[in-house]
Scaffold this motif. Structure first.
Motif, PDB file in Angstrom:
ATOM      1  N   PRO A  88      43.394  -7.930 -62.645  1.00 29.73           N
ATOM      2  CA  PRO A  88      43.124  -6.685 -63.392  1.00 29.73           C
ATOM      3  C   PRO A  88      41.800  -6.733 -64.143  1.00 29.73           C
ATOM      4  CG  PRO A  88      45.417  -7.283 -63.605  1.00 29.73           C
ATOM      5  CD  PRO A  88      44.753  -8.427 -62.889  1.00 29.73           C
ATOM      6  N   GLU A  89      41.402  -7.904 -64.609  1.00 27.52           N
ATOM      7  CA  GLU A  89      40.133  -8.004 -65.344  1.00 27.52           C
ATOM      8  C   GLU A  89      38.908  -7.867 -64.443  1.00 27.52           C
ATOM      9  OE1 GLU A  89      42.741 -10.129 -65.471  1.00 27.52           O
ATOM     10  OE2 GLU A  89      42.057 -12.224 -65.613  1.00 27.52           O
ATOM     11  N   ASP A  90      39.118  -7.802 -63.139  1.00 24.50           N
ATOM     12  CA  ASP A  90      38.020  -7.521 -62.229  1.00 24.50           C
ATOM     13  C   ASP A  90      37.732  -6.025 -62.120  1.00 24.50           C
ATOM     14  OD1 ASP A  90      39.311 -10.111 -60.105  1.00 24.50           O
ATOM     15  OD2 ASP A  90      37.567 -10.232 -61.434  1.00 24.50           O
ATOM     16  N   THR A  91      38.562  -5.227 -62.743  1.00 24.45           N
ATOM     17  CA  THR A  91      38.345  -3.779 -62.723  1.00 24.45           C
ATOM     18  C   THR A  91      37.015  -3.430 -63.367  1.00 24.45           C
ATOM     19  OG1 THR A  91      40.706  -3.264 -62.733  1.00 24.45           O
ATOM     20  CG2 THR A  91      39.210  -1.569 -63.582  1.00 24.45           C
ATOM     21  N   ALA A  92      36.180  -2.735 -62.618  1.00 30.42           N
ATOM     22  CA  ALA A  92      34.832  -2.416 -63.093  1.00 30.42           C
ATOM     23  C   ALA A  92      34.138  -1.556 -62.047  1.00 30.42           C
ATOM     24  CB  ALA A  92      34.018  -3.687 -63.327  1.00 30.42           C
ATOM     25  N   VAL A  93      33.003  -1.024 -62.433  1.00 32.82           N
ATOM     26  CA  VAL A  93      32.087  -0.432 -61.469  1.00 32.82           C
ATOM     27  C   VAL A  93      31.154  -1.550 -61.009  1.00 32.82           C
ATOM     28  CG1 VAL A  93      30.295   1.280 -61.044  1.00 32.82           C
ATOM     29  CG2 VAL A  93      32.199   1.822 -62.575  1.00 32.82           C
ATOM     30  N   TYR A  94      31.051  -1.702 -59.702  1.00 34.91           N
ATOM     31  CA  TYR A  94      30.236  -2.763 -59.120  1.00 34.91           C
ATOM     32  C   TYR A  94      28.938  -2.168 -58.588  1.00 34.91           C
ATOM     33  CZ  TYR A  94      33.985  -6.118 -59.594  1.00 34.91           C
ATOM     34  OH  TYR A  94      34.930  -6.968 -60.108  1.00 34.91           O
ATOM     35  N   TYR A  95      27.847  -2.824 -58.947  1.00 36.79           N
ATOM     36  CA  TYR A  95      26.524  -2.378 -58.558  1.00 36.79           C
ATOM     37  C   TYR A  95      25.796  -3.473 -57.772  1.00 36.79           C
ATOM     38  CZ  TYR A  95      27.202   0.885 -62.465  1.00 36.79           C
ATOM     39  OH  TYR A  95      27.696   1.836 -63.327  1.00 36.79           O
ATOM     40  N   ALA A 110      20.204 -12.138 -64.719  1.00 42.73           N
ATOM     41  CA  ALA A 110      19.402 -11.363 -65.670  1.00 42.73           C
ATOM     42  C   ALA A 110      19.035 -10.028 -65.050  1.00 42.73           C
ATOM     43  CB  ALA A 110      18.152 -12.142 -66.040  1.00 42.73           C
ATOM     44  N   ASP A 111      19.532  -8.940 -65.601  1.00 38.29           N
ATOM     45  CA  ASP A 111      19.339  -7.649 -64.936  1.00 38.29           C
ATOM     46  C   ASP A 111      17.888  -7.198 -64.952  1.00 38.29           C
ATOM     47  OD1 ASP A 111      20.954  -5.640 -67.564  1.00 38.29           O
ATOM     48  OD2 ASP A 111      19.213  -6.964 -67.594  1.00 38.29           O
ATOM     49  N   TYR A 112      17.070  -7.727 -65.852  1.00 39.87           N
ATOM     50  CA  TYR A 112      15.670  -7.319 -65.886  1.00 39.87           C
ATOM     51  C   TYR A 112      14.866  -7.874 -64.712  1.00 39.87           C
ATOM     52  CZ  TYR A 112      15.307 -11.874 -68.230  1.00 39.87           C
ATOM     53  OH  TYR A 112      15.398 -13.194 -68.549  1.00 39.87           O
ATOM     54  N   GLU A 113      15.479  -8.783 -63.958  1.00 39.47           N
ATOM     55  CA  GLU A 113      14.812  -9.331 -62.781  1.00 39.47           C
ATOM     56  C   GLU A 113      15.021  -8.442 -61.551  1.00 39.47           C
ATOM     57  OE1 GLU A 113      12.803 -11.744 -62.735  1.00 39.47           O
ATOM     58  OE2 GLU A 113      13.188 -12.836 -64.605  1.00 39.47           O
ATOM     59  N   TYR A 114      15.682  -7.326 -61.719  1.00 39.33           N
ATOM     60  CA  TYR A 114      15.987  -6.437 -60.598  1.00 39.33           C
ATOM     61  C   TYR A 114      15.316  -5.088 -60.821  1.00 39.33           C
ATOM     62  CZ  TYR A 114      19.370 -10.028 -59.527  1.00 39.33           C
ATOM     63  OH  TYR A 114      19.957 -11.237 -59.234  1.00 39.33           O
ATOM     64  N   ASP A 115      14.791  -4.519 -59.758  1.00 40.16           N
ATOM     65  CA  ASP A 115      14.010  -3.307 -59.946  1.00 40.16           C
ATOM     66  C   ASP A 115      14.657  -2.024 -59.410  1.00 40.16           C
ATOM     67  OD1 ASP A 115      11.514  -4.264 -57.385  1.00 40.16           O
ATOM     68  OD2 ASP A 115      13.693  -3.963 -57.259  1.00 40.16           O
ATOM     69  N   TYR A 116      15.550  -2.119 -58.486  1.00 40.23           N
ATOM     70  CA  TYR A 116      16.245  -0.933 -57.981  1.00 40.23           C
ATOM     71  C   TYR A 116      17.748  -1.203 -57.962  1.00 40.23           C
ATOM     72  CZ  TYR A 116      11.810   1.068 -56.535  1.00 40.23           C
ATOM     73  OH  TYR A 116      10.545   1.596 -56.530  1.00 40.23           O
ATOM     74  N   TRP A 117      18.490  -0.152 -58.297  1.00 40.52           N
ATOM     75  CA  TRP A 117      19.933  -0.276 -58.439  1.00 40.52           C
ATOM     76  C   TRP A 117      20.632   0.821 -57.642  1.00 40.52           C
ATOM     77  CZ3 TRP A 117      22.322  -3.880 -61.824  1.00 40.52           C
ATOM     78  CH2 TRP A 117      21.406  -4.658 -62.555  1.00 40.52           C
ATOM     79  N   GLY A 118      21.824   0.479 -57.161  1.00 39.10           N
ATOM     80  CA  GLY A 118      22.654   1.491 -56.550  1.00 39.10           C
ATOM     81  C   GLY A 118      23.416   2.281 -57.603  1.00 39.10           C
ATOM     82  N   GLN A 119      24.215   3.232 -57.141  1.00 42.80           N
ATOM     83  CA  GLN A 119      24.949   4.094 -58.056  1.00 42.80           C
ATOM     84  C   GLN A 119      26.292   3.509 -58.459  1.00 42.80           C
ATOM     85  OE1 GLN A 119      25.080   4.384 -54.819  1.00 42.80           O
ATOM     86  NE2 GLN A 119      27.282   4.624 -54.457  1.00 42.80           N
ATOM     87  N   GLY A 120      26.708   2.481 -57.757  1.00 44.64           N
ATOM     88  CA  GLY A 120      27.944   1.797 -58.113  1.00 44.64           C
ATOM     89  C   GLY A 120      29.146   2.263 -57.325  1.00 44.64           C
ATOM     90  N   THR A 121      30.134   1.394 -57.220  1.00 45.32           N
ATOM     91  CA  THR A 121      31.407   1.724 -56.592  1.00 45.32           C
ATOM     92  C   THR A 121      32.529   1.181 -57.479  1.00 45.32           C
ATOM     93  OG1 THR A 121      32.701   1.589 -54.530  1.00 45.32           O
ATOM     94  CG2 THR A 121      31.451  -0.374 -55.126  1.00 45.32           C
ATOM     95  N   GLN A 122      33.528   1.995 -57.690  1.00 47.75           N
ATOM     96  CA  GLN A 122      34.615   1.644 -58.614  1.00 47.75           C
ATOM     97  C   GLN A 122      35.624   0.733 -57.927  1.00 47.75           C
ATOM     98  OE1 GLN A 122      35.273   2.674 -62.017  1.00 47.75           O
ATOM     99  NE2 GLN A 122      36.836   1.080 -61.805  1.00 47.75           N
ATOM    100  N   VAL A 123      35.951  -0.342 -58.594  1.00 45.13           N
ATOM    101  CA  VAL A 123      37.025  -1.230 -58.165  1.00 45.13           C
ATOM    102  C   VAL A 123      38.078  -1.233 -59.268  1.00 45.13           C
ATOM    103  CG1 VAL A 123      37.691  -3.610 -57.653  1.00 45.13           C
ATOM    104  CG2 VAL A 123      35.553  -2.678 -56.736  1.00 45.13           C
ATOM    105  N   THR A 124      39.295  -0.899 -58.901  1.00 44.25           N
ATOM    106  CA  THR A 124      40.396  -0.890 -59.857  1.00 44.25           C
ATOM    107  C   THR A 124      41.500  -1.795 -59.332  1.00 44.25           C
ATOM    108  OG1 THR A 124      39.893   1.373 -60.522  1.00 44.25           O
ATOM    109  CG2 THR A 124      42.066   0.523 -61.102  1.00 44.25           C
ATOM    110  N   VAL A 125      41.870  -2.769 -60.156  1.00 48.61           N
ATOM    111  CA  VAL A 125      42.926  -3.707 -59.784  1.00 48.61           C
ATOM    112  C   VAL A 125      44.111  -3.452 -60.699  1.00 48.61           C
ATOM    113  CG1 VAL A 125      43.555  -6.107 -59.403  1.00 48.61           C
ATOM    114  CG2 VAL A 125      41.165  -5.374 -59.141  1.00 48.61           C
ATOM    115  N   SER A 126      45.162  -2.946 -60.118  1.00 49.72           N
ATOM    116  CA  SER A 126      46.316  -2.563 -60.924  1.00 49.72           C
ATOM    117  C   SER A 126      47.560  -2.536 -60.058  1.00 49.72           C
ATOM    118  CB  SER A 126      46.095  -1.189 -61.545  1.00 49.72           C
ATOM    119  OG  SER A 126      47.249  -0.758 -62.239  1.00 49.72           O
ATOM    120  N   SER A 127      48.672  -2.899 -60.677  1.00 49.21           N
ATOM    121  CA  SER A 127      49.946  -2.816 -59.967  1.00 49.21           C
ATOM    122  C   SER A 127      50.636  -1.485 -60.252  1.00 49.21           C
ATOM    123  CB  SER A 127      50.841  -3.981 -60.371  1.00 49.21           C
ATOM    124  OG  SER A 127      51.020  -4.000 -61.779  1.00 49.21           O
TER     125      SER A 127
END
Length: 127
Positions: A88-95, A110-127
């Motif tokens: 469940p603690e893996d629940t997050a938006v993944y980029y 370190a996120d400042y080492e990256y210059d372009y990002w995607g919009q993200g995909t939601q991962v929800t872990v739940s029973s």
């Protein structure tokens, strides 16, 4: 124009697996390291893994160590994040994000080492 598009997220039960994809366009994926990050509600963005342009180097955050595999297929312009034994603690938006170099800088988190990002995909872990 540089684009990163994540896919593969969804709702899964604890213990299940999921594979996320990051499709790159507008640049030559083979020249860059790619990182995966996640952000849970109310928490700061966290770097979870990074892969160099050849796939020879990866870094996993302690919170996911041993439970994920990052890989890339430069011919398909895609980077993957295979996650196992989800909690469940893996629940997050993944980029996914493009690194500024062909290698992962430091631990790759370190996120400042990256210059372009995607919009993200939601991962929800739940029973």
């Amino acid at each position: 124009q540089v684009q990163l598009v994540e896919s593969g997220g969804g709702l899964v039960q604890p213990g299940e697996s999921l594979r996320l994809s990051c499709a790159a366009s507008g640049f030559t994926l083979a020249y860059y390291a790619i990182g995966w990050f996640r952000q849970a509600p109310g928490k700061e963005r966290e770097g979870v893994s990074c892969i160099s342009r050849t796939g020879g180097t990866t870094y996993d955050a302690d919170s996911v160590k041993g439970r994920l595999t990052i890989s890339r297929d430069n011919a398909k312009n895609t980077v993957y994040l295979q996650m196992h034994s989800l909690k469940p603690e893996d629940t997050a938006v993944y980029y996914c994000a493009r690194g500024g170099h062909y290698y992962c800088v430091g631990d790759g988190r370190a996120d400042y080492e990256y210059d372009y990002w995607g919009q993200g995909t939601q991962v929800t872990v739940s029973s």
